[in-house]
Design a protein around this motif. Sequence first.
Motif, PDB file in Angstrom:
ATOM      1  N   LEU A 159       3.570  44.636  -4.615  1.00  0.00           N
ATOM      2  CA  LEU A 159       3.588  43.749  -3.458  1.00  0.00           C
ATOM      3  C   LEU A 159       2.184  43.373  -3.022  1.00  0.00           C
ATOM      4  CD1 LEU A 159       6.413  45.449  -1.352  1.00  0.00           C
ATOM      5  CD2 LEU A 159       6.594  43.555  -2.964  1.00  0.00           C
ATOM      6  N   GLU A 160       1.266  44.293  -3.159  1.00  0.00           N
ATOM      7  CA  GLU A 160      -0.110  44.000  -2.745  1.00  0.00           C
ATOM      8  C   GLU A 160      -0.730  42.925  -3.629  1.00  0.00           C
ATOM      9  OE1 GLU A 160      -4.441  46.247  -2.541  1.00  0.00           O
ATOM     10  OE2 GLU A 160      -2.599  47.421  -2.616  1.00  0.00           O
ATOM     11  N   GLU A 161      -0.491  43.013  -4.908  1.00  0.00           N
ATOM     12  CA  GLU A 161      -1.071  42.038  -5.824  1.00  0.00           C
ATOM     13  C   GLU A 161      -0.408  40.670  -5.693  1.00  0.00           C
ATOM     14  OE1 GLU A 161      -1.674  41.410 -10.673  1.00  0.00           O
ATOM     15  OE2 GLU A 161      -0.793  43.248  -9.870  1.00  0.00           O
ATOM     16  N   GLN A 162       0.896  40.646  -5.415  1.00  0.00           N
ATOM     17  CA  GLN A 162       1.632  39.390  -5.394  1.00  0.00           C
ATOM     18  C   GLN A 162       1.526  38.645  -4.067  1.00  0.00           C
ATOM     19  OE1 GLN A 162       5.624  40.415  -6.466  1.00  0.00           O
ATOM     20  NE2 GLN A 162       5.100  40.957  -8.580  1.00  0.00           N
ATOM     21  N   PRO A 186      -3.887  38.086  -0.281  1.00  0.00           N
ATOM     22  CA  PRO A 186      -4.925  37.222  -0.862  1.00  0.00           C
ATOM     23  C   PRO A 186      -6.017  38.021  -1.554  1.00  0.00           C
ATOM     24  CG  PRO A 186      -4.712  36.898   1.525  1.00  0.00           C
ATOM     25  CD  PRO A 186      -3.844  38.029   1.154  1.00  0.00           C
ATOM     26  N   VAL A 187      -6.595  37.413  -2.588  1.00  0.00           N
ATOM     27  CA  VAL A 187      -7.690  38.059  -3.324  1.00  0.00           C
ATOM     28  C   VAL A 187      -8.943  38.001  -2.463  1.00  0.00           C
ATOM     29  CG1 VAL A 187      -9.084  37.979  -5.416  1.00  0.00           C
ATOM     30  CG2 VAL A 187      -6.649  37.412  -5.519  1.00  0.00           C
ATOM     31  N   GLY A 188      -9.621  39.143  -2.335  1.00  0.00           N
ATOM     32  CA  GLY A 188     -10.837  39.202  -1.541  1.00  0.00           C
ATOM     33  C   GLY A 188     -10.610  39.122  -0.052  1.00  0.00           C
ATOM     34  N   SER A 189      -9.434  39.539   0.420  1.00  0.00           N
ATOM     35  CA  SER A 189      -9.127  39.481   1.845  1.00  0.00           C
ATOM     36  C   SER A 189      -9.901  40.559   2.597  1.00  0.00           C
ATOM     37  CB  SER A 189      -7.635  39.675   2.063  1.00  0.00           C
ATOM     38  OG  SER A 189      -7.223  40.944   1.586  1.00  0.00           O
TER      39      SER A 189
END
Length: 338
Positions: A141-144, A147-150
Amino acid sequence: MSFSSPSKVVPEAEARREAERGPESRAGQREARAEPEPEPQGSERLHAGRRFSGTQDASPRRVLVSPDSSRRSHKSASRGSADTKPRCHTDCLETPLNHAFQRLGWAVGAHPWFFLLGPLVLTAVLGTGFVHLPKDKEEDLEEQYSPVGSPAKKERYFVQGHFTTNDSLRFSATRKSTDVNFASILVFSHTPSLLEPDIFSEVSKLDHAVQALFVVQEDGTRIQYTQVCAKLMGGCVPSNPVLAAWQGSKDLNLKNITFPMYNLNHQVIYLTGLVGGIVLGETEGKNRILVQAKALRLQYYLQTERAEDNEKSRKWLIHFLNQFSDMKDGLALKKIQV
């Protein structure tokens, strides 16, 4: 010798006098003649209106204009000029939308079956893509969804750098900043309290059965609970500290346990999340004697720090969920309910 008649002499003398007086005197006479007569009353006003409507007065009249009437006439003239200005058209978006929906409605009314069956067929065709989704792959769930670099991820990396953990040596659930794999079992007693040696014996039997579960992989190797359990001082983290203390010493007095903190061999144990349905007795320092406890919680923490350990823990946890019902029935527990 001839004499002129007085009727002819008088008009000539008057004409001569008017020529001598000049235009100003004549204008004054005209203004005097133009003074309005008193307004007739009632029926006289009606007859006067009829009488004067059929005649034309050639003499000029003086018209008195008040300042208020001039301002009103100016306002009415300005209002009339404002009404004649072109208005701003605000239907530049509404008109095309009206036309578009009108055409759409006509198309739906002309071809109803196409709009009824078309979405169903499209949904069925696109739904076949679900067969290509991996079935046994765990959703991250974290990856999907994050946001990247949040900023949340950056803050978690900061916490992990300053509050380090080691699942294989000194596990601490309170220091974990990520999800932890664990299995949780709630044990209820059929009696008012499970703080009895015979009931603890059944709980201990259940605990040993859980820790004896293992997974056989495709290559024939086994994944034991001792391989995937979170470690503390060289051994697996106890599922319940009170149960572990009783397993180590069957002479432990279960009637002398204090709540919410219990000092066991100079080690303070917090029981707030481990026992439930409690009845408290006398006060002992900052705590109170635990007289009764209706429920007991067993938690089996697994290693998740490394990717390899996390994969093994996941496989053992899936096997635990699949085999738990058969295992519970095989134990034939009589004094507790799981």
